[in-house]
Design an enzyme around this catalytic site. Structure first.
Site, PDB file in Angstrom:
ATOM      1  N   GLY A  71       0.829  -1.187  -0.054  1.00 31.61           N
ATOM      2  CA  GLY A  71       0.183   0.069   0.006  1.00 31.61           C
ATOM      3  C   GLY A  71       0.820   1.221  -0.076  1.00 31.61           C
ATOM      4  O   GLY A  71       0.388   2.362  -0.807  1.00 31.61           O
ATOM      5  N   THR A  72       1.974   1.228   0.681  1.00 35.05           N
ATOM      6  CA  THR A  72       2.807   2.537   0.626  1.00 35.05           C
ATOM      7  C   THR A  72       3.332   2.621  -0.500  1.00 35.05           C
ATOM      8  O   THR A  72       3.248   4.178  -1.143  1.00 35.05           O
ATOM      9  CB  THR A  72       4.051   2.308   1.674  1.00 35.05           C
ATOM     10  OG1 THR A  72       3.466   2.051   3.094  1.00 35.05           O
ATOM     11  CG2 THR A  72       4.938   3.262   1.660  1.00 35.05           C
ATOM     12  N   GLY A 200      -2.646  -5.544   0.704  1.00 29.99           N
ATOM     13  CA  GLY A 200      -2.959  -7.166   0.642  1.00 29.99           C
ATOM     14  C   GLY A 200      -3.233  -7.269   2.089  1.00 29.99           C
ATOM     15  O   GLY A 200      -4.201  -8.251   2.327  1.00 29.99           O
ATOM     16  N   HIS A 201      -2.310  -7.121   2.932  1.00 29.47           N
ATOM     17  CA  HIS A 201      -2.054  -7.455   4.251  1.00 29.47           C
ATOM     18  C   HIS A 201      -3.418  -6.924   5.126  1.00 29.47           C
ATOM     19  O   HIS A 201      -3.302  -7.520   6.395  1.00 29.47           O
ATOM     20  CB  HIS A 201      -0.861  -7.185   4.866  1.00 29.47           C
ATOM     21  CG  HIS A 201      -0.557  -5.972   5.322  1.00 29.47           C
ATOM     22  ND1 HIS A 201      -0.562  -5.698   6.859  1.00 29.47           N
ATOM     23  CD2 HIS A 201      -0.327  -4.826   4.675  1.00 29.47           C
ATOM     24  CE1 HIS A 201      -0.402  -4.400   7.032  1.00 29.47           C
ATOM     25  NE2 HIS A 201      -0.097  -3.951   5.752  1.00 29.47           N
ATOM     26  N   THR A 237      10.037  -7.474 -11.886  1.00 31.62           N
ATOM     27  CA  THR A 237       9.598  -8.845 -12.057  1.00 31.62           C
ATOM     28  C   THR A 237       8.617  -8.945 -11.258  1.00 31.62           C
ATOM     29  O   THR A 237       8.703  -9.051  -9.980  1.00 31.62           O
ATOM     30  CB  THR A 237      10.669  -9.792 -12.129  1.00 31.62           C
ATOM     31  OG1 THR A 237      11.641  -9.578 -12.966  1.00 31.62           O
ATOM     32  CG2 THR A 237      10.023 -11.118 -12.449  1.00 31.62           C
ATOM     33  N   CYS A 323       2.694   6.814  19.005  1.00 31.26           N
ATOM     34  CA  CYS A 323       4.097   6.795  19.496  1.00 31.26           C
ATOM     35  C   CYS A 323       5.033   7.519  18.689  1.00 31.26           C
ATOM     36  O   CYS A 323       5.986   6.971  18.181  1.00 31.26           O
ATOM     37  CB  CYS A 323       4.516   5.294  19.489  1.00 31.26           C
ATOM     38  SG  CYS A 323       4.349   4.363  17.998  1.00 31.26           S
TER      39      CYS A 323
END
Length: 399
Positions: A71-72, A200-201, A237, A323
């Protein structure tokens, strides 16, 4: 026993069906998708299937999907790639004060390259006013970026309204949908976006894989330069096993979206109700209704959220306080919402998921209630001095 996991907004476990789908491509399906021989073609077919599955979830064309390393990276390409490719049209970008660092930091970098960034405020629920977007647009504006759902509060933004305003003014519109894909509908035509980020995560695929939806005809710099992978839009790739996993996760999300959403929402509401039954002074942070079905961010009056989590190892959750290198500062999201320091430092984000059970919710509420009461008895309520100097073990603000 493992702690009760209530931090699905930080990351999700990989679904076993996703693991099963990707394992063959870590073993015998090792071919390079760009190779013309059978090994390469098998890998290419797997990538094409994954692209089609993600396309089905987002309701777009397969050619509009660019696989990324997460995502980053997708956010960086959406922001920096769009800015660099369209700078002859203008150098003004509009975003919000509650974006994820994966959006805010690329925007800061662009400011160093001569671009101007306007960060819009939000109300006390974390909601962006579409009319504020309209007022911020100038003749120099080339891009608007507003997250779909906030990672801390879960507040869902009115993207369709903002997208209509962007199109009215001929301005490209990007959304960071890392938290919303797989949890709520993310049909790109309904959201009226030109670019959309997928991580995805956040929905049961592995870490290190994501995607960027780029509407056909949108001009964007490839960001990573090299060979002509992903239609010349992202060099490197393809990570076939991870792409296969993302595709399977997207397929499962499309199949389970309604059912999972209803079940998790019921659990979240039950959890919230039990917390209020068992302990006084529970304050909701975020929008009361327009938020992710799995997300509950609450403050416990008279308690520091980080201290509460430190005393409840049976539960894995996150504090709403960021934090910032141990500085004890409120998160940018809470600041932007105008949250008081007492309420902000008392906040905890609980995020539920596919594996959360009713029994876990009941147990978590009981454990938290006991510790809240004990902390209040020990400290006699939070004080200004405690906020400034006595914070202990600030918890993770991941995701």
């Amino acid at each position: 026993m493992n702690p009760i996991y209530l931090d699905y907004n930080a990351t999700t476990p990989i679904d076993p069906l996703v693991v099963d789908e990707m394992l063959p491509y870590l073993r015998e399906g090792f071919g390079n998708p760009s190779s013309n021989h059978p090994y390469g073609q098998k890998a290419r077919q797997a990538v094409d299937l994954a692209r089609a599955r993600l396309t089905s979830l987002l309701t777009c064309d397969p050619a509009e999907i660019v696989f990324t390393g997460g995502g980053t990276e997708a956010n960086n390409q959406a922001l920096i790639g769009t800015a660099l490719a369209n700078r002859e049209k203008g150098k003004h970008i509009i975003s919000t004060a509650i974006e994820h660092p994966a959006v805010l930091n690329p925007l800061r970098w662009l400011e160093g390259q001569g671009f101007t960034v306007t960060l819009l405020p939000v109300d006390d629920t974390g909601f962006v006013d579409p009319e504020a977007v309209r007022r911020a647009i100038t003749s120099d504006t080339i891009l608007i970026s507003v997250m779909h759902a906030n990672n801390e509060m879960g507040t869902i933004q009115p993207l369709a309204e903002i997208g209509a305003i962007a199109r009215e003014h001929g301005v490209l519109f990007h959304t960071d949908a890392a938290q919303s894909v797989g949890k709520v509908s993310t049909r790109v035509d309904e959201l009226r976006v030109d670019l959309l980020t997928v991580a995805g995560h956040k929905f049961y695929a592995p870490k290190g894989i994501g995607a960027l939806y780029v509407r056909r005809g949108v001009k964007i710099d490839p960001y990573l330069h090299g060979a002509g992978h992903e239609g010349g839009r992202r060099a490197g790739t393809e990570n076939v096993p991870a792409i296969v996993a993302l595709g399977k996760a997207a397929e499962l999300a499309a199949e389970r979206l309604a059912g999972d959403g209803e079940r998790v929402l019921a659990l979240r509401e039950r959890f919230h109700a039990r917390l209020r039954e068992l302990v006084d002074g529970v304050v909701l942070n975020g929008h009361p209704t327009d938020r992710l079905p799995n997300t509950l961010n609450v403050s416990f009056k008279g308690v520091v959220g980080a201290d509460l989590l430190a005393r409840t190892p049976e539960i894995a959750a996150s504090t709403g306080s960021a934090c910032h290198d141990g500085s004890g500062e409120l998160s940018g999201v809470l600041k932007a919402m105008g949250t008081s320091r007492e309420q902000g430092f008392g906040s905890v984000r609980f995020s539920l998921g596919r594996l959360t059970t009713a029994e876990e919710i009941e147990r978590a509420a009981e454990v938290i209630a006991v510790q809240v009461k004990e902390l209040r008895a020990i400290r006699g309520g939070i004080t200004h001095n405690h906020v400034e100097t006595g914070l202990s073990a600030l918890a993770s603000c991941a995701g």
